[in-house]
Design an enzyme around this catalytic site. Structure first.
Site, short mmCIF file in Angstrom:
data_model
loop_
_atom_site.label_atom_id
_atom_site.label_comp_id
_atom_site.label_asym_id
_atom_site.label_seq_id
_atom_site.Cartn_x
_atom_site.Cartn_y
_atom_site.Cartn_z
N CYS A 37 15.34 39.85 25.93
CA CYS A 37 14.37 40.47 26.82
C CYS A 37 14.74 40.16 28.26
O CYS A 37 14.74 39.00 28.67
CB CYS A 37 12.99 39.94 26.47
SG CYS A 37 11.78 40.10 27.77
N ASP A 82 48.27 41.37 54.61
CA ASP A 82 49.46 40.59 54.87
C ASP A 82 50.64 41.52 54.53
O ASP A 82 50.45 42.48 53.80
CB ASP A 82 49.45 39.35 53.96
CG ASP A 82 50.69 38.49 54.15
OD1 ASP A 82 51.13 38.34 55.29
OD2 ASP A 82 51.22 38.00 53.13
N ASP A 131 48.54 37.17 49.48
CA ASP A 131 49.08 36.73 48.19
C ASP A 131 48.28 35.59 47.58
O ASP A 131 48.59 35.13 46.49
CB ASP A 131 50.57 36.35 48.31
CG ASP A 131 50.79 35.21 49.31
OD1 ASP A 131 49.81 34.52 49.65
OD2 ASP A 131 51.94 35.01 49.73
N ASP A 172 47.83 32.34 52.22
CA ASP A 172 46.82 32.95 53.10
C ASP A 172 45.40 32.43 52.84
O ASP A 172 44.44 33.10 53.17
CB ASP A 172 46.83 34.48 52.91
CG ASP A 172 48.18 35.07 53.30
OD1 ASP A 172 48.64 34.79 54.40
OD2 ASP A 172 48.75 35.80 52.49
#
Length: 731
Positions: free
Chosen positions: A16, A430, A624, A628
């Site tokens: 529920c 990038d 990547d 980064d």
């Protein structure tokens, strides 16, 4: 938050959505609970606590809350990676209506569709329906007619009345059972016998079909993520033993036969085969693996026999992390979900009190108005007052969107990120490994007259031997010989510039033009496409090495498609030289490029772009996921490219694209837009129909029949509509 401060539980028998919402609210009110989330689809409760010393009392209080709200629900602790992902299918036979409090007590339930116990209920429903139609069709004395209607009513709605009574004793008044009970008893009280029975009959039939629809969607979502391997063939000496994946340790050897799932991450040491990676990556074309190839848990071995050396335990494997991410995605709820949850808590009581006012006030103030007429109108309000359509269909829509995306090779870590993908204003990429393949290759060696090309390459290789950067790897690969590390002294990496090192008593500089300028080395500038590594020996320029990267096949198409679906601005940030950056940006059709950036400068540029975006727009950074991390964290939505098998990518980003295809970002945004479109269709449809019938009911123009449609009918249609989000084949 440390992992020790989070506990997860399976709520077995939870069927529920409205009850799930109540449990979530109550547990969140406990002292010491930082966040509690109930995932109705997977039947799990996650609790984050501030103080681990309070955990035991919080768990006990939680069990008490569940016992009070849903006595039939069994609370069991979820042992990480021991509970099968599709565990919730084991209890899929419950009544899943989004508003049914206090049902399924003991071993049966009013709509336990799928077990033997429900046969009696279906027979009762059938007999009740038959008596109802006999009473309607055939003319008979009033007393006989009343008896037929009354017996029919008890057969059809007896369990609803019992549940309503039990809930009232537990202090739960505003639930669907109570509302349906009051509405239908009220209909009998004012002499509307046929409508009283009809409302309960069609309510039960509607619930039955709604239950089937929700269970089907649950199973569809489970099937989308059914990538968990069931066993592993462990090699013990010359024999093999079938064991649970959790029992295998790093360094063990496992055998994967044709047709079997790869159970754990590892390296192929023997055999050659084609593997189906679609469950993890969404790629339809099988990959070829052979000795030395990496394979991930969740791949399916198509034809050959493989022997694999295990590199990760199951708890740390890619498939385990993916399952955990998708299952926990519902803890990060979309703003729309949070709004509906809060709205539902107030909506029902408001409508109930409005119904009470409608029953009492008009007969007292309007001349000629009768209580029976206005009570009937008030009863219509009661039937409509449960927000079940929204409480069930909206979380189902978001979870389906996340499940469908994962099947497409896209991991979205929460409904909040799925919803945010609808408002993307700026996409920042990038370059290396994102828009380009990141596979660098030495394409040109320019040596001065007093040094050979071989010597120049050797000096560069020694200088780059400590680096894992793709450029360094490409130079080492081109050199192709062993590096004697004993000949390297005073290694120094100059951030954003290059490397200074002593090799064989000679000082070597290897880096970009900025390094040459800083060390005041006169050099011959090279105008070419690619990355240029300038080499100086003992302070004198020795030559340059050109390294080229290749643009991915779908990068250009991805940029074009992003524009087509409403992204205003596409930007590239790169540490590469300006000439290369501008060339790549021009070829791909990017709006702007910022080159020659150091890691901290990338964050600065991102913050500048963030200030320039539209007021409600979101900024995505696509990288990547390894180098980064600061930029991924700073963006509104961090997207990791090429995340397959990369723990760092899965941890750092909000969205992980399991292949390194930029087009997957387009797919993610399209899935998000499709999900939002379906969710809002349900919101507008449910609100619209309920509002119209409420107004018509108050004006005496709608009957109980329309009211039942506005409640159960709308919920069923909304659930069926939400199921459409699972179909991502056309994305």
């Amino acid at each position: 938050m440390s992992a020790g401060l989070r506990k997860e539980f399976i709520l077995e028998g939870l069927d529920c959505a409205n009850c799930a919402s109540k449990i979530e609210v109550k547990v969140n009110e406990l002292d010491g609970v930082r966040l509690a989330t109930v995932n109705f689809v997977t039947k799990t409760l996650g609790i984050e606590v501030d103080d681990i010393s309070k955990l035991e009392s919080i768990v006990n209080d939680t069990r008490g809350i569940v016992k009070k709200l849903e006595p039939h629900v069994v609370v069991t602790e979820k042992i990480k990676n021991k509970i099968k992902h599709n565990n919730h299918n084991n209890h899929d036979h419950g009544h899943c209506d989004g508003h049914c409090d206090g049902h399924n007590h003991g071993n049966s339930h009013a709509h336990s569709h799928g077990s033997g116990g429900n046969k009696k209920e279906l027979i009762g429903l059938g007999i009740g329906a038959m008596l109802f139609f006999i009473a309607i069709v055939f003319k008979m004395p009033n007393t006989v007619e009343f008896v037929l209607y009354f017996i029919s009513y008890l057969l059809v709605g007896g369990e609803v009345l019992l549940r309503a009574g039990r809930n009232i004793l537990r202090g739960q008044v505003f639930d669907e059972n109570f509302l349906m009970g009051i509405a239908t008893i009220g209909a009998f009280a004012i002499g509307e016998f046929p409508e009283g029975v009809a409302v309960m009959l069609f309510y039960q039939i509607g619930e039955f079909f709604q239950d089937l629809a929700v269970n089907r969607s649950r199973k569809s979502i489970a099937a989308l993520m059914d990538i968990r391997p069931d066993y592993a063939n462990l090699r013990v000496g010359n024999k093999e033993k079938k064991v649970s994946p959790e029992e295998v340790v790093v360094g063990d050897y496992i055998i994967i036969k044709p047709g079997e799932k790869v159970p754990l991450d590892g390296v192929v040491i023997e055999g050659k085969s084609m593997v189906d990676t679609s469950a993890l990556t969404g790629e339809s074309v099988p990959r070829e693996v052979e000795e030395g190839s990496n394979v991930l848990g969740g791949f399916i071995n198509k034809n050959g026999l493989l022997t694999v050396k295990v590199s990760k335990e199951f708890g740390e494997s890619t498939v385990s992390k993916i399952l955990e991410l998708v299952e926990n995605a519902s803890s990060k709820k979309a703003p729309t979900e949070n709004f509906i949850t809060k709205f539902a808590r107030y909506y029902t009581p408001v409508v109930v009190f409005a119904a009470l006012g409608l029953a009492v006030i008009p007969p007292l103030v309007i001349e000629g108005a009768t209580f029976s007429e206005w009570i009937y109108r008030a009863l219509i309000f009661l039937v409509i007052s449960c927000p079940c359509a929204l409480v069930v269909s909206i979380p189902l829509g978001f979870f389906g969107g996340i499940g469908g995306a994962s099947k497409n090779g896209i991991l979205i870590k929460g409904g909040n990120y799925l919803e945010a993908l609808n408002n993307v204003d700026t996409v920042v990429f990038d370059k290396t490994g994102t828009l380009t393949k990141g596979v660098f290759k030495v394409t040109e060696i320019n040596a001065n007259k007093n040094i050979s090309k071989e010597e120049l390459l050797e000096y560069a290789a020694y200088a780059e031997s400590h680096s894992n950067h793709p450029i360094a790897i490409s130079i080492l690969k081109a050199y192709g010989k062993d590096i004697n590390k004993d000949e390297i002294e005073n290694y120094e990496e100059i951030s954003g510039h290059g490397i200074k090192v002593k090799v064989k008593d000679k000082e070597i500089l290897a880096g970009n033009a900025k390094l040459m300028d800083e060390k005041k080395v006169a050099y011959d500038s090279v105008e070419t496409i690619g990355t240029i590594v300038y080499i100086a020996v003992n302070g004198k320029f020795a030559g340059s090495i050109i390294i080229s990267d290749e643009i991915k096949e779908d990068s250009q198409k991805a940029i074009k498609e992003l524009k087509n679906i409403g992204v205003n601005r596409t930007v590239m940030l790169t540490g590469d030289n300006k000439q290369v950056g501008v060339r790549v940006a021009k070829e791909l059709g990017l709006d702007e490029v910022h080159a020659e950036l150091l890691p901290d400068q990338k964050v600065e540029k991102l913050e500048m772009l963030d200030r320039q975006k539209s007021e409600k727009g979101k900024l995505i950074f696509v990288g990547d996921g390894i180098n980064d991390a600061p930029v991924l964290a700073r963006a509104d939505i961090g997207v990791a490219m090429g995340g397959l098998g990369s723990d760092a990518a899965i941890e750092a980003a909000d969205v992980v694209l399991m292949t390194d295809e930029p087009m997957k970002l387009v797919s993610a945004i399209k899935i998000a837009k499709r999900t939002r479109r379906i969710v809002w269709q349900n919101i507008i449809f449910a609100f619209g129909v309920k509002a119209i019938v409420l107004v018509l009911g108050a004006g005496g123009l709608a009957t109980m029949w329309e009211a039942v449609f506005a409640d159960v009918g709308v919920a069923l249609i909304a659930v069926l509509n939400a199921m459409r989000v699972l179909n991502v084949k056309d994305i």
